[in-house]
Structures are given as C-alpha cells and as structure tokens.
Design a protein around this motif. Structure first.
Motif, PDB file in Angstrom:
ATOM      1  N   HIS A   1       0.842  -1.194   0.000  1.00 14.81           N
ATOM      2  CA  HIS A   1       0.000   0.000   0.000  1.00 14.81           C
ATOM      3  C   HIS A   1       0.874   1.239   0.000  1.00 14.81           C
ATOM      4  N   THR A   2       0.475   2.214  -0.785  1.00 17.59           N
ATOM      5  CA  THR A   2       1.170   3.496  -0.772  1.00 17.59           C
ATOM      6  C   THR A   2       0.476   4.400   0.237  1.00 17.59           C
ATOM      7  N   ARG A   3       1.106   5.478   0.577  1.00 15.11           N
ATOM      8  CA  ARG A   3       0.515   6.395   1.554  1.00 15.11           C
ATOM      9  C   ARG A   3      -0.747   7.058   1.002  1.00 15.11           C
ATOM     10  N   GLU A   4      -0.853   7.148  -0.325  1.00 15.59           N
ATOM     11  CA  GLU A   4      -2.048   7.736  -0.913  1.00 15.59           C
ATOM     12  C   GLU A   4      -3.247   6.796  -0.811  1.00 15.59           C
ATOM     13  N   ASP A   5      -3.018   5.494  -0.665  1.00 17.59           N
ATOM     14  CA  ASP A   5      -4.103   4.516  -0.553  1.00 17.59           C
ATOM     15  C   ASP A   5      -4.744   4.519   0.827  1.00 17.59           C
ATOM     16  N   LEU A   6      -4.076   5.093   1.805  1.00 20.07           N
ATOM     17  CA  LEU A   6      -4.515   4.979   3.196  1.00 20.07           C
ATOM     18  C   LEU A   6      -5.219   6.246   3.662  1.00 20.07           C
ATOM     19  N   ALA A   7      -6.166   6.088   4.587  1.00 22.52           N
ATOM     20  CA  ALA A   7      -6.873   7.247   5.147  1.00 22.52           C
ATOM     21  C   ALA A   7      -5.990   8.003   6.134  1.00 22.52           C
ATOM     22  N   GLY A   8      -5.049   7.309   6.747  1.00 23.36           N
ATOM     23  CA  GLY A   8      -4.147   7.931   7.703  1.00 23.36           C
ATOM     24  C   GLY A   8      -3.078   6.945   8.121  1.00 23.36           C
ATOM     25  N   MET A   9      -2.111   7.428   8.858  1.00 26.21           N
ATOM     26  CA  MET A   9      -1.026   6.587   9.351  1.00 26.21           C
ATOM     27  C   MET A   9      -0.736   6.971  10.789  1.00 26.21           C
ATOM     28  N   MET A  10      -0.171   6.010  11.536  1.00 26.61           N
ATOM     29  CA  MET A  10       0.160   6.308  12.925  1.00 26.61           C
ATOM     30  C   MET A  10       1.459   5.637  13.325  1.00 26.61           C
ATOM     31  N   ILE A  11       2.110   6.260  14.307  1.00 23.72           N
ATOM     32  CA  ILE A  11       3.318   5.684  14.894  1.00 23.72           C
ATOM     33  C   ILE A  11       3.236   5.849  16.404  1.00 23.72           C
TER      34      ILE A  11
ATOM     35  N   ALA B   1       3.490  16.930   7.728  1.00 22.93           N
ATOM     36  CA  ALA B   1       3.708  15.645   7.070  1.00 22.93           C
ATOM     37  C   ALA B   1       5.196  15.357   6.895  1.00 22.93           C
ATOM     38  N   VAL B   2       6.005  16.366   6.702  1.00 26.90           N
ATOM     39  CA  VAL B   2       7.449  16.170   6.547  1.00 26.90           C
ATOM     40  C   VAL B   2       8.040  15.602   7.832  1.00 26.90           C
ATOM     41  N   TRP B   3       7.662  16.163   8.971  1.00 29.34           N
ATOM     42  CA  TRP B   3       8.140  15.641  10.256  1.00 29.34           C
ATOM     43  C   TRP B   3       7.686  14.196  10.431  1.00 29.34           C
ATOM     44  N   PHE B   4       6.416  13.931  10.117  1.00 29.61           N
ATOM     45  CA  PHE B   4       5.882  12.576  10.276  1.00 29.61           C
ATOM     46  C   PHE B   4       6.640  11.583   9.393  1.00 29.61           C
ATOM     47  N   ASN B   5       6.861  11.933   8.144  1.00 31.02           N
ATOM     48  CA  ASN B   5       7.573  11.034   7.226  1.00 31.02           C
ATOM     49  C   ASN B   5       9.000  10.786   7.685  1.00 31.02           C
ATOM     50  N   ARG B   6       9.636  11.793   8.263  1.00 27.81           N
ATOM     51  CA  ARG B   6      11.005  11.651   8.747  1.00 27.81           C
ATOM     52  C   ARG B   6      11.078  10.704   9.940  1.00 27.81           C
TER      53      ARG B   6
ATOM     54  N   PRO C   1       8.206   2.199   7.298  1.00 32.21           N
ATOM     55  CA  PRO C   1       7.274   1.685   6.293  1.00 32.21           C
ATOM     56  C   PRO C   1       5.974   1.198   6.942  1.00 32.21           C
ATOM     57  N   VAL C   2       4.941   1.082   6.144  1.00 37.60           N
ATOM     58  CA  VAL C   2       3.651   0.591   6.623  1.00 37.60           C
ATOM     59  C   VAL C   2       3.791  -0.892   6.918  1.00 37.60           C
TER      60      VAL C   2
ATOM     61  N   GLY D   1      -6.171   0.580  15.306  1.00 36.48           N
ATOM     62  CA  GLY D   1      -4.763   0.905  15.152  1.00 36.48           C
ATOM     63  C   GLY D   1      -4.111   1.300  16.461  1.00 36.48           C
ATOM     64  N   ILE D   2      -4.825   2.075  17.272  1.00 41.54           N
ATOM     65  CA  ILE D   2      -4.277   2.498  18.560  1.00 41.54           C
ATOM     66  C   ILE D   2      -4.108   1.303  19.491  1.00 41.54           C
ATOM     67  N   LYS D   3      -5.053   0.369  19.456  1.00 44.02           N
ATOM     68  CA  LYS D   3      -4.911  -0.844  20.256  1.00 44.02           C
ATOM     69  C   LYS D   3      -3.701  -1.649  19.791  1.00 44.02           C
TER      70      LYS D   3
END
Length: 146
Positions: free
Chosen positions: A60-70, A120-125, A129-130, A140-142
């Motif tokens: 999956h690319t980042r454009e395919d996803l509704a959001g991402m988390m770390i 988004a730049v800070w987040f990507n840095r 990877p997914v 996702g939080i769980k």
C-alpha cells in the motif's frame, strides 16, 4: 597554458561528436520502433499488470490509506519545549497519527490533540514503512499498544 586550452578544445570536440552520434542513434532507433501496437500484437503479449504481482500482494502506498500512525515513546520536543497533553499533563508515550496533512497526538489517557507545529514532513522523517493495516483508528491504537 596554451596546451591546456588545446586539450580542453579537443575534449569539447570529442564530447560534441559523441553527443551527435548518440542523438543520431536515438533518432534511428525511435524510427524503427512503432509507437502503437496493433490489436493482434496487444492481444498476444500480456499487459504490465498481468506480468506483475496480483493486486492483493501490492504494497500500500501512503495515498491509498486514510491515515497513518506511529508510537512515539520519547518525550516529544517541539520548538524547544516538551509537549504535554493539555487535559492530563502526560508527556509520553504518544501515538502520533496523520490524516491528510494534519498531525494529531493521542496521550495514554486517550485525549486527542491537534498539533499545528508538526507537519507531514516531520511525520515522514520519523515514521517507517507501513507494517499493518487496521479498519479503524481505535483498532490501530490498540495495535500500537496504547
């Protein structure tokens, strides 16, 4: 000094000849290869998608996803100050998630806070990877353990 100038002119002349030959070769090859294939040729050769992995195995690319988390276990320092949750005062660990261009923070107490100083730049840095996909934000939080 004059010797260096002669050598430079000779190098430039050789370079120009090589470029001229390369462009002529490119023009010759482009005339030999047809730009469009006939229907019978297209039917015989498989398309690029058929030769590639099946769609369900694609990453999956980042454009395919509704959001991402770390998960961010260290204290989050933004512009020289340690970020605390405005509701409970917790300063770590955080779940940092991004939806579009907005970065949000979730503390262990479950409070969500928009953080306009992160982008988004800070987040990507700071993200990798997914690895996992989840149906909802809560799932996702769980999964990240908070």
């Amino acid at each position: 000094m004059f010797r260096r100038m002669r050598e430079r002119r000779e190098r430039d002349r050789i370079y120009e000849e090589q470029m001229h030959r390369a462009l002529a070769e490119h023009d010759r090859i482009s005339r030999e290869i047809p730009l469009s294939r006939s229907a019978s040729t297209a039917a015989q050769s498989p398309s690029v998608e058929e030769e590639f992995l099946p769609r369900e195995l694609w990453a999956h690319t980042r454009e395919d996803l509704a959001g991402m988390m770390i998960r961010y276990d260290q204290p989050l320092v933004i512009e020289g100050e340690v970020r605390e949750c405005p509701q409970c005062g917790s300063y770590r660990p955080w779940v940092v998630y991004i939806t579009g261009e907005d970065v949000w923070l979730r503390c262990p107490g479950g409070h969500d806070t928009y953080e306009p100083r992160l982008d988004a730049v800070w987040f990507n840095r700071n993200s990798g990877p997914v690895r996992d996909l989840h149906a909802s934000l809560e799932d996702g939080i769980k999964a990240v353990g908070l």
